[in-house]
Design a protein around this motif. Sequence first.
Motif, PDB file in Angstrom:
ATOM      1  N   PHE A   1     -12.100  86.963  -8.186  1.00 40.58           N
ATOM      2  CA  PHE A   1     -11.469  87.801  -9.211  1.00 40.58           C
ATOM      3  C   PHE A   1     -10.418  86.995  -9.975  1.00 40.58           C
ATOM      4  O   PHE A   1     -10.406  86.962 -11.210  1.00 40.58           O
TER       5      PHE A   1
ATOM      6  N   THR B   1     -17.353  89.981 -14.247  1.00 39.60           N
ATOM      7  CA  THR B   1     -18.013  90.678 -13.160  1.00 39.60           C
ATOM      8  C   THR B   1     -18.175  92.161 -13.453  1.00 39.60           C
ATOM      9  O   THR B   1     -19.090  92.814 -12.959  1.00 39.60           O
ATOM     10  N   ASN B   2     -17.304  92.736 -14.274  1.00 36.80           N
ATOM     11  CA  ASN B   2     -17.413  94.150 -14.603  1.00 36.80           C
ATOM     12  C   ASN B   2     -18.720  94.491 -15.308  1.00 36.80           C
ATOM     13  O   ASN B   2     -19.211  95.612 -15.223  1.00 36.80           O
TER      14      ASN B   2
ATOM     15  N   ASN C   1     -12.792  90.253 -17.402  1.00 32.07           N
ATOM     16  CA  ASN C   1     -13.473  89.838 -16.176  1.00 32.07           C
ATOM     17  C   ASN C   1     -14.977  90.088 -16.308  1.00 32.07           C
ATOM     18  O   ASN C   1     -15.443  91.218 -16.375  1.00 32.07           O
TER      19      ASN C   1
ATOM     20  N   ALA D   1     -16.865  95.532  -5.109  1.00 31.51           N
ATOM     21  CA  ALA D   1     -16.288  95.605  -6.455  1.00 31.51           C
ATOM     22  C   ALA D   1     -14.771  95.759  -6.431  1.00 31.51           C
ATOM     23  O   ALA D   1     -14.084  95.264  -7.332  1.00 31.51           O
TER      24      ALA D   1
ATOM     25  N   ILE E   1      -8.531  99.631 -13.867  1.00 33.16           N
ATOM     26  CA  ILE E   1      -9.938  99.432 -13.523  1.00 33.16           C
ATOM     27  C   ILE E   1     -10.800  99.738 -14.736  1.00 33.16           C
ATOM     28  O   ILE E   1     -10.544 100.672 -15.493  1.00 33.16           O
ATOM     29  N   GLU E   2     -11.814  98.927 -14.896  1.00 28.76           N
ATOM     30  CA  GLU E   2     -12.709  99.056 -16.030  1.00 28.76           C
ATOM     31  C   GLU E   2     -13.750 100.156 -15.781  1.00 28.76           C
ATOM     32  O   GLU E   2     -13.892 100.672 -14.671  1.00 28.76           O
TER      33      GLU E   2
ATOM     34  N   CYS F   1     -13.453  93.001  -8.709  1.00 26.98           N
ATOM     35  CA  CYS F   1     -13.023  93.491 -10.018  1.00 26.98           C
ATOM     36  C   CYS F   1     -11.625  94.099 -10.034  1.00 26.98           C
ATOM     37  O   CYS F   1     -11.144  94.514 -11.087  1.00 26.98           O
TER      38      CYS F   1
ATOM     39  N   LEU G   1     -16.291  99.656 -12.746  1.00 28.25           N
ATOM     40  CA  LEU G   1     -15.773  99.936 -11.405  1.00 28.25           C
ATOM     41  C   LEU G   1     -15.501 101.426 -11.237  1.00 28.25           C
ATOM     42  O   LEU G   1     -15.781 102.008 -10.175  1.00 28.25           O
TER      43      LEU G   1
ATOM     44  N   VAL H   1      -8.151  92.534 -17.248  1.00 35.60           N
ATOM     45  CA  VAL H   1      -9.243  93.044 -16.430  1.00 35.60           C
ATOM     46  C   VAL H   1     -10.519  93.181 -17.251  1.00 35.60           C
ATOM     47  O   VAL H   1     -11.625  92.891 -16.790  1.00 35.60           O
TER      48      VAL H   1
END
Length: 315
Positions: A261, A307-308, A305, A146, A189-190, A150, A193, A302
């Motif tokens: 990413f 993927t988060n 994204n 991650a 960072i979300e 991320c 993550l 971010v």
Amino acid sequence: MQHLSIAELVDEFLAARATRKPSVHTLEAYRRDLHLVVGLAEPAPLTVSDLSPRVLRGAFARFAGSRSPASVSRAWSSWNAFFTFLVTEQVIPGNPMSAVDKPRTTALVPKPLRGEDTPEVLLRAVSTADDTQRDPWPERDVVVLALALCAGLRLSEMLALRVGSVSGRPGERRVEVAGKGGRPRMVPIEVGLDAAVGRYLDSRRVRFGRVGATAPLLVDRRGVALQRGGLQYLVRSCYRRAGVGDRVPRGAQLHALRHTFATRLAEDGANASEIMRLLGHASLATSQSYIEVTAEQQRAAVQANRTNRVLRELG
């Protein structure tokens, strides 16, 4: 310093570079490139004055025989920096590297993971304990993936992280990264993550007890800081466990996660300035043509994204 040997001058150069706070890997690359090339010089140089353009051209020709253009280019830059230092210190009158051809390097071609759902497949597979492993640690493995998927971190940047590198108030969490060339940056960072980091640290405390803020963030199954080889092996094993090895571009490995990413940020609407700033690209530090991006804009990039989302589901 004129009386010093080449090896001693290299040590002086590295000591001077160390004041710029480069990564350990950067200093080691300098040392390796300088010693490898000088070892190929014929006749064997006794002093730095023996490193004439002709001798250097021969050494670099032998060095390039079994190496990629990127490796030769990096070595050329190391030697150019070394001679620039010697000129500044008045050890030699001029820099001979202008007489040594530097290979042309091709533009970087992004190598993200292939397959629309590959990041999600990878994270979900790795988040489940694998009973075939001697000591499974899914929380740690998810965080490693991650941080690249991320947050776009490089391998060397991950190795340099400390527990206290992740900080900030809820909703404004960020990771402080020691970037390439010693350039620091803050990456938002979300929630997903951040939660993954929290689960990992909780599992680490269960295994090894209290964790201090200055301790390395990523450790192996013995609690020892992960090294380059161990981190690369871990990522390869994650691909294997998820069955996505055929979706990883050849030669990319962990870098494929970082490229994923960046690619997904672009697909989800982030502009080039946002992406390059988040990735810590060198051109943002040197070129005034890039638009300055506010912290709020970076965080919005971010948040876009995709993927988060899977990290939030894993919680």
